[in-house]
Write a protein that holds these residues in place. Structure first.
Motif, PDB file in Angstrom:
ATOM      1  N   MET A 144      68.185  86.401 -14.830  1.00  9.33           N
ATOM      2  CA  MET A 144      67.342  86.106 -13.674  1.00  9.33           C
ATOM      3  C   MET A 144      65.990  86.782 -13.836  1.00  9.33           C
ATOM      4  N   GLN A 145      64.957  86.093 -13.427  1.00  9.97           N
ATOM      5  CA  GLN A 145      63.616  86.668 -13.440  1.00  9.97           C
ATOM      6  C   GLN A 145      62.969  86.376 -12.101  1.00  9.97           C
ATOM      7  N   ARG A 146      62.497  87.431 -11.426  1.00  7.70           N
ATOM      8  CA  ARG A 146      61.854  87.237 -10.135  1.00  7.70           C
ATOM      9  C   ARG A 146      60.591  88.071 -10.098  1.00  7.70           C
ATOM     10  N   ALA A 147      59.537  87.515  -9.546  1.00  4.89           N
ATOM     11  CA  ALA A 147      58.267  88.245  -9.486  1.00  4.89           C
ATOM     12  C   ALA A 147      57.584  87.995  -8.154  1.00  4.89           C
ATOM     13  N   LEU A 148      57.116  89.073  -7.541  1.00  6.74           N
ATOM     14  CA  LEU A 148      56.247  88.925  -6.383  1.00  6.74           C
ATOM     15  C   LEU A 148      54.868  88.538  -6.890  1.00  6.74           C
ATOM     16  N   SER A 149      54.263  87.568  -6.254  1.00  8.90           N
ATOM     17  CA  SER A 149      53.005  87.032  -6.757  1.00  8.90           C
ATOM     18  C   SER A 149      51.876  87.346  -5.787  1.00  8.90           C
ATOM     19  N   GLY A 150      51.306  86.324  -5.161  1.00  7.85           N
ATOM     20  CA  GLY A 150      50.214  86.530  -4.232  1.00  7.85           C
ATOM     21  C   GLY A 150      48.863  86.570  -4.913  1.00  7.85           C
ATOM     22  N   HIS A 151      48.827  86.241  -6.210  1.00  5.90           N
ATOM     23  CA  HIS A 151      47.573  86.284  -6.944  1.00  5.90           C
ATOM     24  C   HIS A 151      46.765  84.993  -6.776  1.00  5.90           C
ATOM     25  N   SER A 152      47.451  83.892  -6.546  1.00  4.16           N
ATOM     26  CA  SER A 152      46.753  82.609  -6.497  1.00  4.16           C
ATOM     27  C   SER A 152      47.211  81.794  -5.303  1.00  4.16           C
ATOM     28  N   ARG A 153      46.370  80.848  -4.923  1.00  2.72           N
ATOM     29  CA  ARG A 153      46.714  79.944  -3.836  1.00  2.72           C
ATOM     30  C   ARG A 153      46.503  78.517  -4.296  1.00  2.72           C
ATOM     31  N   ILE A 154      47.157  77.591  -3.605  1.00  8.05           N
ATOM     32  CA  ILE A 154      46.972  76.175  -3.895  1.00  8.05           C
ATOM     33  C   ILE A 154      45.700  75.702  -3.208  1.00  8.05           C
ATOM     34  N   ALA A 155      44.695  75.370  -4.014  1.00  7.01           N
ATOM     35  CA  ALA A 155      43.424  74.893  -3.473  1.00  7.01           C
ATOM     36  C   ALA A 155      43.394  73.381  -3.351  1.00  7.01           C
ATOM     37  N   GLY A 156      44.234  72.688  -4.122  1.00 10.84           N
ATOM     38  CA  GLY A 156      44.272  71.231  -4.075  1.00 10.84           C
ATOM     39  C   GLY A 156      45.543  70.713  -4.703  1.00 10.84           C
ATOM     40  N   LEU A 157      46.065  69.609  -4.177  1.00 10.54           N
ATOM     41  CA  LEU A 157      47.297  69.001  -4.675  1.00 10.54           C
ATOM     42  C   LEU A 157      47.181  67.491  -4.554  1.00 10.54           C
ATOM     43  N   GLU A 158      47.464  66.785  -5.644  1.00 13.68           N
ATOM     44  CA  GLU A 158      47.428  65.326  -5.613  1.00 13.68           C
ATOM     45  C   GLU A 158      48.538  64.757  -6.496  1.00 13.68           C
ATOM     46  N   VAL A 159      48.916  63.531  -6.188  1.00 15.68           N
ATOM     47  CA  VAL A 159      49.949  62.810  -6.933  1.00 15.68           C
ATOM     48  C   VAL A 159      49.418  61.434  -7.288  1.00 15.68           C
ATOM     49  N   TYR A 160      49.780  60.957  -8.476  1.00 11.41           N
ATOM     50  CA  TYR A 160      49.433  59.589  -8.862  1.00 11.41           C
ATOM     51  C   TYR A 160      50.710  58.846  -9.247  1.00 11.41           C
ATOM     52  N   LEU A 161      50.962  57.719  -8.577  1.00 12.67           N
ATOM     53  CA  LEU A 161      52.102  56.874  -8.911  1.00 12.67           C
ATOM     54  C   LEU A 161      51.586  55.510  -9.363  1.00 12.67           C
ATOM     55  N   PRO A 162      51.999  55.040 -10.533  1.00 16.16           N
ATOM     56  CA  PRO A 162      51.564  53.716 -10.981  1.00 16.16           C
ATOM     57  C   PRO A 162      51.938  52.659  -9.942  1.00 16.16           C
ATOM     58  N   PRO A 163      51.100  51.639  -9.768  1.00  8.53           N
ATOM     59  CA  PRO A 163      51.361  50.657  -8.710  1.00  8.53           C
ATOM     60  C   PRO A 163      52.569  49.757  -8.947  1.00  8.53           C
ATOM     61  N   ALA A 164      52.968  49.564 -10.211  1.00  5.67           N
ATOM     62  CA  ALA A 164      54.102  48.686 -10.497  1.00  5.67           C
ATOM     63  C   ALA A 164      55.402  49.327 -10.019  1.00  5.67           C
ATOM     64  N   ARG A 165      56.216  48.536  -9.331  1.00  7.81           N
ATOM     65  CA  ARG A 165      57.478  49.026  -8.793  1.00  7.81           C
ATOM     66  C   ARG A 165      58.644  48.251  -9.396  1.00  7.81           C
ATOM     67  N   LEU A 166      59.785  48.912  -9.519  1.00  9.65           N
ATOM     68  CA  LEU A 166      60.994  48.275 -10.045  1.00  9.65           C
ATOM     69  C   LEU A 166      62.150  48.672  -9.140  1.00  9.65           C
ATOM     70  N   ASP A 167      62.726  47.682  -8.427  1.00  8.21           N
ATOM     71  CA  ASP A 167      63.831  48.042  -7.550  1.00  8.21           C
ATOM     72  C   ASP A 167      65.142  48.079  -8.334  1.00  8.21           C
ATOM     73  N   THR A 168      66.168  48.622  -7.721  1.00  7.58           N
ATOM     74  CA  THR A 168      67.422  48.854  -8.438  1.00  7.58           C
ATOM     75  C   THR A 168      68.107  47.554  -8.820  1.00  7.58           C
ATOM     76  N   ALA A 169      67.988  46.532  -7.992  1.00  8.71           N
ATOM     77  CA  ALA A 169      68.579  45.235  -8.346  1.00  8.71           C
ATOM     78  C   ALA A 169      67.926  44.685  -9.610  1.00  8.71           C
ATOM     79  N   ALA A 170      66.607  44.877  -9.740  1.00  5.65           N
ATOM     80  CA  ALA A 170      65.894  44.414 -10.937  1.00  5.65           C
ATOM     81  C   ALA A 170      66.313  45.208 -12.177  1.00  5.65           C
ATOM     82  N   VAL A 171      66.617  46.491 -12.005  1.00  4.89           N
ATOM     83  CA  VAL A 171      67.108  47.303 -13.122  1.00  4.89           C
ATOM     84  C   VAL A 171      68.421  46.732 -13.632  1.00  4.89           C
TER      85      VAL A 171
END
Length: 347
Positions: free
Chosen positions: A1-28
């Motif tokens: 196990m490795q555990r560390a107290l941090s507090g050195h950095s903060r999340i200044a920005g968060l984004e996600v990109y998902l490709p527009p093409a979708r595949l449903d389970t029936a199509a799989v």
């Protein structure tokens, strides 16, 4: 196990990109049958076992680095930053464009960055480990602003031509996977001597592993063991053994981290947990004692996004108003190998 107290950095920005093409389970299921003469998938089996209804699929012209670069570009725009403002890029993903060089170079080139880069790789925990590395480097004073990006392209490793049920079963994880990218910008949280327990930042990180289970799930191609074997280019996994391996990790790491911080699950606005399927999400949450109402359900509509899963859930929580400035959130990761990780973050 490795555990560390941090507090050195903060999340200044968060984004996600998902490709527009979708595949449903029936199509799989239809695609498997169309590519597998003589083999039929029991109708509705994938959906019943996983709870997954749909997933994202990258274009043939896209690479893992494109998915990461798209998410990272959104973060830089959100934060009003230019390429010279980034001190380090960490590409943290289970996927990669190629074995050599580090995929971080491709991402940096597409973003026009000239800073140092590195890759951090630990299966589905890659992004969480990337954040841990970035936080430590910021805490050491080495860098002030680090961009952590991931691009997951598991659709390239799905076996569609299946001769028999045992092959289908070992290839099953591929039918749950989804393509996507995510990026987070971490920057110094507070100046020296100004640390405040209520300030925004990464409060703590913790990781453990039981590496004796490494062989229960592999994508073996491209390394020294199977450099050119086409059969090694598909996911191969024993689902039951993988579930048992994750259960073998237990929840002690989570319990000890919360106890060390004087927290309980109810202190969090949301708890983001890596999701390989809807049923296993419930099994894990029950075993760890996480109240169901704190979870961010994602796998049903987005599939298993590997290391993108946690940033996606956090993004969904923030965008829906479930989590915001000042709130505590927990990111709990599970990765093949196997490993368990946790980050406690105040937004």
């Amino acid at each position: 196990m490795q555990r560390a107290l941090s507090g050195h950095s903060r999340i200044a920005g968060l984004e996600v990109y998902l490709p527009p093409a979708r595949l449903d389970t029936a199509a799989v299921e239809r695609r498997i049958e169309e590519s597998s003469p003589g083999f039929r998938v029991p109708k509705g089996l994938i959906g019943r076992v996983t709870g997954i209804r749909s997933r994202s699929v990258m274009a043939d012209t896209e690479q893992a680095s494109d998915l990461a670069a798209n998410a990272a570009a959104k973060v830089l725009a959100e934060c009003g930053l230019q390429a010279p403002d980034v001190d380090l890029l960490i590409f943290a993903s289970a996927s990669q464009d190629m074995v050599e060089p580090a995929t971080g170079h491709m991402v940096a080139a597409k973003l026009g960055l000239s800073c140092p880069v590195m890759d951090v790789k630990n299966a589905c925990n890659s992004f969480l480990n990337g954040m841990e590395v970035a936080d430590a480097l910021i805490g050491s004073g080495r860098y002030a602003r680090v961009l952590v990006a991931t691009g997951e392209s598991p659709s390239r490793a799905v076996r569609w031509s299946v001769p028999d049920f045992p092959t289908f079963a070992s290839s099953f994880p591929g039918y749950t996977m989804s393509d996507g990218g995510a990026a987070v910008l971490l920057e110094a949280a507070v100046g020296p001597g100004e640390a405040d327990g209520a300030a925004a930042g990464i409060v703590a990180t913790a990781f453990t592993a039981k590496s004796s289970h490494w062989s229960v799930g592999t994508l073996a191609a491209g390394g020294s063991a199977f450099p050119r074997d086409p059969e090694a280019s598909y996911f191969a996994m024993d689902g039951e053994k993988l579930k048992d391996a994750f259960l073998d990790l237990g929840s002690e790491l989570l319990d000890e981290t919360l106890e060390g911080l004087g927290l309980s699950w109810t202190d969090f606005a949301v708890v983001c947990v890596h999701q390989v399927s809807a049923p296993y999400r419930q099994i894990f949450a029950e075993g760890a004692g996480v109240p169901p109402g704190l979870l961010v359900n994602s796998v049903e509509e987005f599939g298993n996004l590997a290391s993108v899963s946690l940033p996606l859930q956090l993004k969904l929580a923030v965008d829906s108003g479930r989590a915001g400035p000042g709130d505590l959130v927990a990111l709990v990761g599970l990765g093949g190998g196997v490993s368990l990780g946790m980050a406690v973050v105040r937004l």
